[in-house]
Design an enzyme around this catalytic site. Structure first.
Site, PDB file in Angstrom:
ATOM      1  N   SER A 285       1.788 -15.552   0.775  1.00  0.00           N
ATOM      2  CA  SER A 285       0.408 -14.599   0.613  1.00  0.00           C
ATOM      3  C   SER A 285       1.118 -14.854   2.801  1.00  0.00           C
ATOM      4  CB  SER A 285      -0.813 -15.136   0.260  1.00  0.00           C
ATOM      5  OG  SER A 285      -1.115 -13.533   0.754  1.00  0.00           O
ATOM      6  N   ASP A 371       0.605  -4.953  -5.849  1.00  0.00           N
ATOM      7  CA  ASP A 371       0.702  -6.374  -4.287  1.00  0.00           C
ATOM      8  C   ASP A 371      -0.336  -5.295  -3.991  1.00  0.00           C
ATOM      9  OD1 ASP A 371      -0.741  -7.650  -2.866  1.00  0.00           O
ATOM     10  OD2 ASP A 371       0.933  -9.078  -3.422  1.00  0.00           O
ATOM     11  N   HIS A 406      -1.134  -9.336  -6.930  1.00  0.00           N
ATOM     12  CA  HIS A 406      -1.112 -10.393  -5.172  1.00  0.00           C
ATOM     13  C   HIS A 406      -0.858 -11.859  -5.740  1.00  0.00           C
ATOM     14  CE1 HIS A 406      -0.837 -11.561  -1.079  1.00  0.00           C
ATOM     15  NE2 HIS A 406      -1.702 -12.455  -1.403  1.00  0.00           N
TER      16      HIS A 406
END
Length: 433
Positions: A285, A371, A406
């Protein structure tokens, strides 16, 4: 509101105010308040009487100390316990109300993770806390705050077997470009030769104020037991060294995050744990953005990069206000639409915008088709740019999970397959399979 008069009108302790946080514990005829008011960015503990609860009456009980972040507070009849984080390490501080004396609970290992829980008794001298370290599975203790004795109540079992004594846990401080000292937590087998040649996995995040605890990580041992040193760089952008550590790694100071990570890698080399070109870097991320930046800045340091759902097209995303998560992100990165300075600064490090014709490490990139935080086309765009410009023949692998968001694959076993993919990739490029 008095518990014996639930129909009474509640009284306000302090009106809501932007940027001011506080939580209240009652103790007899007074309130104990954990707050960041009056510029106490790392929080302090105040007290006031029940009948004069307003903020103008708050008096410091535990003064604010920059760099000493008070994470939580538990109040008992005769004791108060607070969890702090200092220089990347958690601490439990116990205060005895009878004489205002404080003591810290001591631990033997150099790096570890802690948590405290209040239980259900107010008139008690027992504090329950949890402990783990990179080598020690999670343990739960009852601590006698009067006699300063602890009793082990529970310990996680590792079905395949695990002996913490087989490993060394260390904590280092790496000097960064401006003199700031970056904490590093690491673990390795005691029989791993530290001759400057060991493969090393360096993990980093450094955004949103998220601190990375030096706790027990089951998944690390597949590599550690094969001779890897596993290290965590507690870089700026997290609150590992207080809220100021976070502020010094965001907006127009974001580059401190990347330079700190590089400084950690260089320090590990200087201390003989590994060598340039023997390091694998891992982040996801915003930590994946970190991976993109350091691979552009210092590709010579790394043999491999693993970037999970990486936020690598920072400038384009921050310029697209139609994306639902973009406006809330401006306080973290800056608003390039409203500020040319923010535009130029983000462009100067945004990974996609800074790929150049040079040799890059072996790189594994993952994405999730659904995501909502880092849209899959960001890593896809980065990989396409790397394939266009990089001058090496190293591996560049891009895997999009077609049924994940995600957080990666759902389910305990599917998650392990993702871990296995990273481990297999690293063992392959380090020539260990």
């Amino acid at each position: 509101m008095p518990a014996d008069n639930p129909a009474s009108k509640p009284s306000v302790v302090s009106v809501r105010e932007p940027g001011i946080e506080y939580e209240v514990s009652d103790h007899g005829d007074r309130l104990l308040i954990l707050t960041n008011a009056s510029d106490a960015v790392d929080f302090k503990v105040c007290e006031t009487s029940l009948d004069q609860a307003g903020r103008e009456n708050w008096q410091d009980l535990v003064a604010h100390k920059p760099g000493v972040l008070i994470l939580s507070l538990i109040v008992f009849q005769n004791f108060m316990a607070r969890l702090e984080r200092v220089e990347g390490l958690p601490k439990i501080i116990v205060t005895h109300f009878s004489d205002s004396q404080e003591h810290e609970i001591a631990f033997d290992e150099e790096a570890y993770s802690l948590g405290i829980s209040g239980g259900y008794e107010f008139d008690t001298k027992t504090l329950r806390f949890s402990y783990s370290s990179p080598s020690t599975p999670a343990r739960v203790f009852d601590y006698d705050m009067e006699n300063r004795e602890r009793t082990l109540r529970k310990e996680d079992e590792i079905p395949s077997g695990h002996n913490p004594d087989d490993y060394s846990v260390r904590r280092l401080l790496a000097p960064s470009h401006d003199g700031a000292l970056v904490p590093i937590s690491l673990i390795h087998r005691k029989d791993t030769a530290l001759d400057g040649k060991a493969p090393l996995l360096l993990y980093g995040y450094g955004s949103y104020g998220n601190a990375i605890p030096a706790g027990f990580m089951r998944n690390s041992f597949s590599l550690v037991d094969r001779g890897f040193v596993y290290a965590i760089a507690h870089i700026r952008g997290g609150t590992d060294k207080g809220y100021g550590w976070y502020l010094d790694g965001k907006m127009d100071r974001k580059k401190n995050t990347f330079i700190d990570f590089i400084a950690a890698a260089e320090h590990l080399i200087a201390e003989g744990y590994t060598a340039a070109g023997q390091i694998a870097a891992h982040g996801g991320s915003a930590g994946g953005m970190l991976m993109g930046v350091v691979s552009n800045m210092r590709p010579d340091l790394f043999k491999a990069i693993v970037a999970d759902v990486p936020f690598v097209d920072v400038l384009t995303t921050m310029c697209d206000e139609t994306l639902p998560l973009t406006p809330p992100e401006w306080p973290e990165w800056g608003n390039p639409i409203a500020s040319k300075a923010a535009y130029d600064y983000i462009k100067s490090y945004s990974p996609v915008d800074n790929v150049t014709a040079q040799d890059y490490p072996n790189i594994l990139v993952t994405a999730g088709l659904t995501d909502p935080r880092v849209t899959y086309w960001e890593p896809a765009k980065w990989v396409a740019r790397l394939r266009e410009l990089k001058t090496d023949s190293n591996h560049l692998i891009f895997k999009t999970n077609m049924s994940a968001g995600h957080g990666g694959a759902s389910g305990r076993f599917e998650r392990l397959k993702e871990v296995a993919l990273m481990d297999a990739f690293l063992l392959k490029v380090f020539g260990l399979v």
